[in-house]
Design a protein around this motif. Structure first.
Motif, PDB file in Angstrom:
ATOM      1  N   VAL A  91      -7.536   8.879  54.196  1.00 17.60           N
ATOM      2  CA  VAL A  91      -8.401   9.979  53.771  1.00 17.60           C
ATOM      3  C   VAL A  91      -9.797   9.767  54.356  1.00 17.60           C
ATOM      4  O   VAL A  91     -10.144   8.665  54.783  1.00 17.60           O
ATOM      5  N   ASP A  92     -10.600  10.793  54.344  1.00 15.43           N
ATOM      6  CA  ASP A  92     -11.967  10.753  54.865  1.00 15.43           C
ATOM      7  C   ASP A  92     -12.804   9.764  54.047  1.00 15.43           C
ATOM      8  O   ASP A  92     -13.054   9.982  52.861  1.00 15.43           O
ATOM      9  N   ALA A  93     -13.240   8.700  54.692  1.00 13.47           N
ATOM     10  CA  ALA A  93     -14.007   7.658  54.005  1.00 13.47           C
ATOM     11  C   ALA A  93     -15.347   8.169  53.506  1.00 13.47           C
ATOM     12  O   ALA A  93     -15.860   7.685  52.491  1.00 13.47           O
ATOM     13  N   THR A  94     -15.916   9.162  54.183  1.00  6.87           N
ATOM     14  CA  THR A  94     -17.234   9.660  53.787  1.00  6.87           C
ATOM     15  C   THR A  94     -17.171  10.491  52.514  1.00  6.87           C
ATOM     16  O   THR A  94     -18.195  10.719  51.871  1.00  6.87           O
ATOM     17  N   MET A  95     -15.971  10.932  52.145  1.00  7.10           N
ATOM     18  CA  MET A  95     -15.792  11.745  50.943  1.00  7.10           C
ATOM     19  C   MET A  95     -15.135  10.963  49.802  1.00  7.10           C
ATOM     20  O   MET A  95     -15.038  11.468  48.689  1.00  7.10           O
ATOM     21  N   ALA A  96     -14.682   9.766  50.076  1.00 11.43           N
ATOM     22  CA  ALA A  96     -13.974   8.956  49.072  1.00 11.43           C
ATOM     23  C   ALA A  96     -14.935   8.402  48.031  1.00 11.43           C
ATOM     24  O   ALA A  96     -16.146   8.329  48.233  1.00 11.43           O
ATOM     25  N   THR A  97     -14.350   8.011  46.903  1.00 15.13           N
ATOM     26  CA  THR A  97     -15.072   7.287  45.863  1.00 15.13           C
ATOM     27  C   THR A  97     -14.543   5.866  45.890  1.00 15.13           C
ATOM     28  O   THR A  97     -13.330   5.649  45.966  1.00 15.13           O
ATOM     29  N   TYR A  98     -15.441   4.907  45.814  1.00 19.01           N
ATOM     30  CA  TYR A  98     -15.085   3.494  45.937  1.00 19.01           C
ATOM     31  C   TYR A  98     -15.235   2.795  44.600  1.00 19.01           C
ATOM     32  O   TYR A  98     -16.138   3.081  43.828  1.00 19.01           O
ATOM     33  N   LEU A  99     -14.315   1.858  44.364  1.00 22.72           N
ATOM     34  CA  LEU A  99     -14.330   1.054  43.143  1.00 22.72           C
ATOM     35  C   LEU A  99     -14.314  -0.416  43.534  1.00 22.72           C
ATOM     36  O   LEU A  99     -13.460  -0.840  44.322  1.00 22.72           O
ATOM     37  N   ILE A 100     -15.257  -1.146  42.991  1.00 24.70           N
ATOM     38  CA  ILE A 100     -15.216  -2.601  43.099  1.00 24.70           C
ATOM     39  C   ILE A 100     -14.882  -3.113  41.707  1.00 24.70           C
ATOM     40  O   ILE A 100     -15.637  -2.914  40.758  1.00 24.70           O
ATOM     41  N   ALA A 120      -9.560  10.026  39.799  1.00 22.05           N
ATOM     42  CA  ALA A 120      -8.620   8.898  39.842  1.00 22.05           C
ATOM     43  C   ALA A 120      -9.386   7.580  39.843  1.00 22.05           C
ATOM     44  O   ALA A 120      -8.972   6.609  39.193  1.00 22.05           O
ATOM     45  N   ALA A 121     -10.521   7.539  40.523  1.00 25.99           N
ATOM     46  CA  ALA A 121     -11.348   6.325  40.540  1.00 25.99           C
ATOM     47  C   ALA A 121     -11.902   6.040  39.154  1.00 25.99           C
ATOM     48  O   ALA A 121     -11.908   4.887  38.703  1.00 25.99           O
ATOM     49  N   VAL A 122     -12.346   7.086  38.477  1.00 24.78           N
ATOM     50  CA  VAL A 122     -12.890   6.925  37.118  1.00 24.78           C
ATOM     51  C   VAL A 122     -11.811   6.409  36.170  1.00 24.78           C
ATOM     52  O   VAL A 122     -12.045   5.469  35.395  1.00 24.78           O
ATOM     53  N   LYS A 123     -10.618   6.979  36.219  1.00 26.09           N
ATOM     54  CA  LYS A 123      -9.512   6.534  35.354  1.00 26.09           C
ATOM     55  C   LYS A 123      -9.146   5.082  35.630  1.00 26.09           C
ATOM     56  O   LYS A 123      -8.914   4.304  34.706  1.00 26.09           O
ATOM     57  N   THR A 124      -9.100   4.717  36.895  1.00 17.48           N
ATOM     58  CA  THR A 124      -8.771   3.337  37.249  1.00 17.48           C
ATOM     59  C   THR A 124      -9.875   2.397  36.772  1.00 17.48           C
ATOM     60  O   THR A 124      -9.589   1.318  36.243  1.00 17.48           O
ATOM     61  N   MET A 125     -11.123   2.801  36.907  1.00 16.18           N
ATOM     62  CA  MET A 125     -12.233   1.974  36.447  1.00 16.18           C
ATOM     63  C   MET A 125     -12.175   1.780  34.928  1.00 16.18           C
ATOM     64  O   MET A 125     -12.434   0.684  34.427  1.00 16.18           O
ATOM     65  N   GLU A 126     -11.794   2.821  34.203  1.00 18.52           N
ATOM     66  CA  GLU A 126     -11.690   2.716  32.744  1.00 18.52           C
ATOM     67  C   GLU A 126     -10.627   1.698  32.334  1.00 18.52           C
ATOM     68  O   GLU A 126     -10.782   1.001  31.340  1.00 18.52           O
ATOM     69  N   LYS A 127      -9.566   1.579  33.131  1.00 11.66           N
ATOM     70  CA  LYS A 127      -8.489   0.622  32.838  1.00 11.66           C
ATOM     71  C   LYS A 127      -8.788  -0.768  33.378  1.00 11.66           C
ATOM     72  O   LYS A 127      -8.413  -1.772  32.780  1.00 11.66           O
TER      73      LYS A 127
END
Length: 144
Positions: A91-100, A120-127
């Motif tokens: 996917v387009d890296a400039t539009m992605a959301t990143y999670l560390i 999806a990034a927010v849900k994964t971060m919550e878990k």
């Protein structure tokens, strides 16, 4: 007429060979352009495509980001990352959301994952805990 046919064939081959677009990553067989590690992880790989159509594959987003420190960004046509939710999907890296997240290891140990959809990034971060970043924030984090 024969010379014209040969010339047309050569022009078409050059045009097709220099197309600018993502190329499938040959997981398990191709090495990372930055660290030379074989690319096997379909959730964390990345790819750069230059304006001339040259493709650079990376085993981890952090390898791509480190490579970009020494690259003229103006020569890059496409910045691509694998979507963590859809392994193998660039996917387009400039539009992605990143999670560390320390709970999601990545190949080079930065615990960095990318998501096509912010939700999806927010849900994964919550878990999994962690911190979210945009492309601009990731560039600052990697100091370029």
């Amino acid at each position: 007429m024969k010379q014209f046919t040969i010339l047309l064939f050569v022009v078409l081959c050059v045009a097709i060979g220099c197309s600018v677009g993502p190329k499938p990553i040959d997981y398990g067989h191709v090495g990372c352009h930055y660290c030379s590690m074989t690319i096997v992880d379909k959730q964390h790989a990345a790819q750069l495509v230059t304006e001339k159509g040259k493709v650079y594959n990376f085993d981890a987003i952090e390898c791509m980001m480190n490579h970009l420190k020494d690259e003229n960004e103006a020569t890059i046509a496409l910045f691509l990352v694998n979507d963590f939710e859809q392994p193998g999907e660039l996917v387009d890296a400039t539009m992605a959301t990143y999670l560390i997240s320390g709970n999601i290891p990545s190949p080079m140990g930065e615990y960095l994952s990318a998501f096509a959809q912010e939700g999806a990034a927010v849900k994964t971060m919550e878990k999994q805990d962690g911190e979210l970043f945009t492309w601009v924030a990731m560039k600052k984090r990697f100091k370029f």
